[in-house]
Design a protein around this motif. Structure first.
Motif, PDB file in Angstrom:
ATOM      1  N   VAL A   1       2.105  38.827  39.029  1.00  0.00           N
ATOM      2  CA  VAL A   1       3.030  38.728  40.156  1.00  0.00           C
ATOM      3  C   VAL A   1       4.411  38.396  39.612  1.00  0.00           C
ATOM      4  O   VAL A   1       4.546  37.782  38.549  1.00  0.00           O
ATOM      5  CB  VAL A   1       2.579  37.660  41.169  1.00  0.00           C
ATOM      6  CG1 VAL A   1       1.227  38.020  41.759  1.00  0.00           C
ATOM      7  CG2 VAL A   1       2.514  36.288  40.498  1.00  0.00           C
ATOM      8  N   PRO A   2       5.470  38.788  40.313  1.00  0.00           N
ATOM      9  CA  PRO A   2       6.830  38.461  39.847  1.00  0.00           C
ATOM     10  C   PRO A   2       7.135  36.979  40.016  1.00  0.00           C
ATOM     11  O   PRO A   2       6.469  36.265  40.782  1.00  0.00           O
ATOM     12  CB  PRO A   2       7.728  39.329  40.728  1.00  0.00           C
ATOM     13  CG  PRO A   2       6.915  39.590  41.962  1.00  0.00           C
ATOM     14  CD  PRO A   2       5.484  39.654  41.519  1.00  0.00           C
TER      15      PRO A   2
ATOM     16  N   ARG B   1       3.134  31.448  37.380  1.00  0.00           N
ATOM     17  CA  ARG B   1       2.814  32.804  37.846  1.00  0.00           C
ATOM     18  C   ARG B   1       1.296  32.997  37.962  1.00  0.00           C
ATOM     19  O   ARG B   1       0.814  33.630  38.895  1.00  0.00           O
ATOM     20  CB  ARG B   1       3.402  33.825  36.879  1.00  0.00           C
ATOM     21  CG  ARG B   1       3.187  35.262  37.299  1.00  0.00           C
ATOM     22  CD  ARG B   1       3.804  36.227  36.321  1.00  0.00           C
ATOM     23  NE  ARG B   1       3.179  36.139  35.013  1.00  0.00           N
ATOM     24  CZ  ARG B   1       3.492  36.936  33.988  1.00  0.00           C
ATOM     25  NH1 ARG B   1       4.446  37.848  34.127  1.00  0.00           N
ATOM     26  NH2 ARG B   1       2.883  36.805  32.841  1.00  0.00           N
TER      27      ARG B   1
ATOM     28  N   SER C   1       4.415  36.311  44.982  1.00  0.00           N
ATOM     29  CA  SER C   1       5.314  35.963  43.877  1.00  0.00           C
ATOM     30  C   SER C   1       5.244  34.458  43.644  1.00  0.00           C
ATOM     31  O   SER C   1       4.784  33.699  44.513  1.00  0.00           O
ATOM     32  CB  SER C   1       6.763  36.384  44.182  1.00  0.00           C
ATOM     33  OG  SER C   1       7.258  35.685  45.322  1.00  0.00           O
TER      34      SER C   1
END
Length: 477
Positions: free
Chosen positions: A68-69, A99, A109
């Motif tokens: 995930v960002p 993360r 995110s």
């Protein structure tokens, strides 16, 4: 942690104290579920181990954790938690953990809350009420308030607080309740267990670092200084400075027949130059009086000198050993010396176990130490940044300096040997102490037990008690 380089430690995302670390009760969990077939025994142990994890974690792990960002809020929060002195690698490691936590919980995110959760997981102190952010859900009840983090860790330096250390909060708690940290190894002078509060024990200034990256000091490549130092090899020359003549002649001799010339010819491709060891940035000078072993025993010197030898090893210091009164000395009226590139040279530990002789040319040994230090500290540009002189003696010099110079003994000696040693020590005491430190090890022999302190007074040295464990020191007056 002193055995691993700091730039490698910063790459670990999850850092937990191993002292007293225990996995959940696998046997007890298996006993509650009853016996299982042999084929399913391994699967049963795995289910029992992960039974205490959240359901979202187990489902995410079973289906695969997708990356995930990381949001800007998570990055800013990580920098705020670690402080301005933390390196980039340490911030990246914390953000990787944040993360992963966000992905395990199924969030799109990583946010600032994930950075807080990652910090709590490894034991970094997190303020209970973060300014400018909505408060997260209540923390589950934990143990009584106390220092945060895992036992056996060192507080992280931060801008908050007058002393640069984090202030523990009631809501901060570590992941595991581990036991007290225990020392590893038997090396004398080990650093005590650091305080609680952070998973970064390498930040402690007093942490013992006996193994640092084995890289020597930067070598000068230009100028006349590059032609100094011990020759350790050869390489193809790029200029005409410091030519290795023997290697050049051998290289040219190989091609004489192919060149077909009547005279011996040296071509530019035959030229080789010397490779020299870099000038040491730190130096340890040991002055060992072997005739004072009667008070300390043959096996006590390594323990007494261990802090100095450890400093020389970790700082890659060159070692100059000056020996006085050895039974196998080439000349018992004179001090002997040798230079080693480091404490790993086999001659250095061999010098700590020599048998005692009859004569004690202490004055000549102190004079050699003064000449060595003066020569090292006068080098412009390549002199050592720090030097230690350690003198192990009872102060009973029985060979006058004149006798050591001439090699002839005439008439009674009386106290001339002691007086000459004290006079030679005064020359070292007058040297600049910006880079020079001096210590005298007192073996505690009687009578005349005050002679080491008289010598230390002239040297401007501290006195180390050689009869006890390392660390018992008294400032020389």
């Amino acid at each position: 942690m002193g055995r691993v380089s700091r730039h490698l430690l910063d790459r670990f995302a999850v850092r937990l104290s191993a002292a007293g670390l225990r996995l959940p009760g696998v046997r007890e969990a298996l006993a509650e579920t009853g016996p299982r077939p042999e084929a399913g025994a391994a699967a049963g142990e795995g289910e029992a181990l992960f039974a205490g994890l959240p359901a979202a974690w187990r489902s995410a792990a079973a289906g695969g954790v997708r990356p995930v960002p990381v949001g800007d809020a998570a990055i800013g929060r990580a920098r705020e938690l670690l402080g301005p002195d933390a390196g980039v690698r340490r911030e990246l490691a914390l953000l990787r953990l944040a993360r992963t936590l966000a992905a395990l919980h199924g969030r799109p995110s990583a946010s600032a809350d994930d950075s807080d959760a990652a910090a709590r997981l490894i034991g970094v102190a997190v303020p209970q009420d973060a300014p400018g952010r909505p408060e997260s859900g209540p923390e589950p009840p934990g143990p009584a308030p106390g220092p945060t983090g895992l036992p056996g860790t060192v507080p992280e330096r931060r801008a908050a607080g007058g002393d640069g250390r984090p202030r523990p909060r009631d809501g901060d708690r570590g992941l595991l309740d581990t036991g007290p940290a225990e020392g590893i190894g038997t090396a004398p002078g080990a650093a005590p267990s650091p305080a609680d509060g952070s998973p970064y024990p390498e930040d402690e200034p007093a942490a013992a670092r006996d193994t640092v990256p084995l890289s020597g000091p930067r070598r000068r490549s230009t100028g006349p200084v590059s032609t100094r130092g011990t020759v350790i090899g050869t390489r193809r020359a790029t200029d005409l400075r410091d030519i290795a003549h023997a290697r050049t002649v051998r290289e040219a001799a190989v091609h004489q027949r192919a060149r077909g010339t009547e005279r011996f010819t040296v071509s530019p491709v035959d030229l080789h130059s010397n490779v020299r060891a870099a000038a040491p940035e730190r130096v340890l000078v040991l002055l060992l009086d072997h005739t004072c072993r009667g008070g300390t025993g043959d096996g006590n010197w390594p323990e007494v000198l261990a802090p100095f030898l450890q400093w020389a090893y970790t700082s890659r210091a060159a070692v100059q050993v000056i020996e006085v009164g050895a039974a196998d000395a080439a000349d018992e009226l004179r001090a002997g010396s040798f230079t080693a590139r480091g404490v790993l040279d086999p001659r250095v530990p061999g010098a700590l176990y020599r048998r005692a002789g009859r004569a004690t040319p202490l004055a000549h040994g102190v004079e050699l130490a003064a000449h060595t230090l003066r020569r090292l500290l006068r080098r412009q540009g390549t002199g050592p940044a720090e030097a230690w002189l350690v003198v192990v003696t009872d102060g009973r010099g029985n060979v006058p300096l004149r006798v050591s110079h001439t090699g002839r003994l005439a008439g009674p000696v009386a106290a001339a040997g002691v007086e000459d040693a004290v006079e030679a020590a005064a020359r070292i005491g007058a040297m600049d102490r910006t880079r020079l430190h001096v210590a005298v090890v007192d073996p505690g022999r009687e009578p005349y037990g005050d002679l080491p302190y008289v010598l230390a007074d002239r040297l401007g040295a501290i006195v180390v008690d050689g009869r006890h464990a390392p660390g018992a020191e008294a400032a020389g007056e």
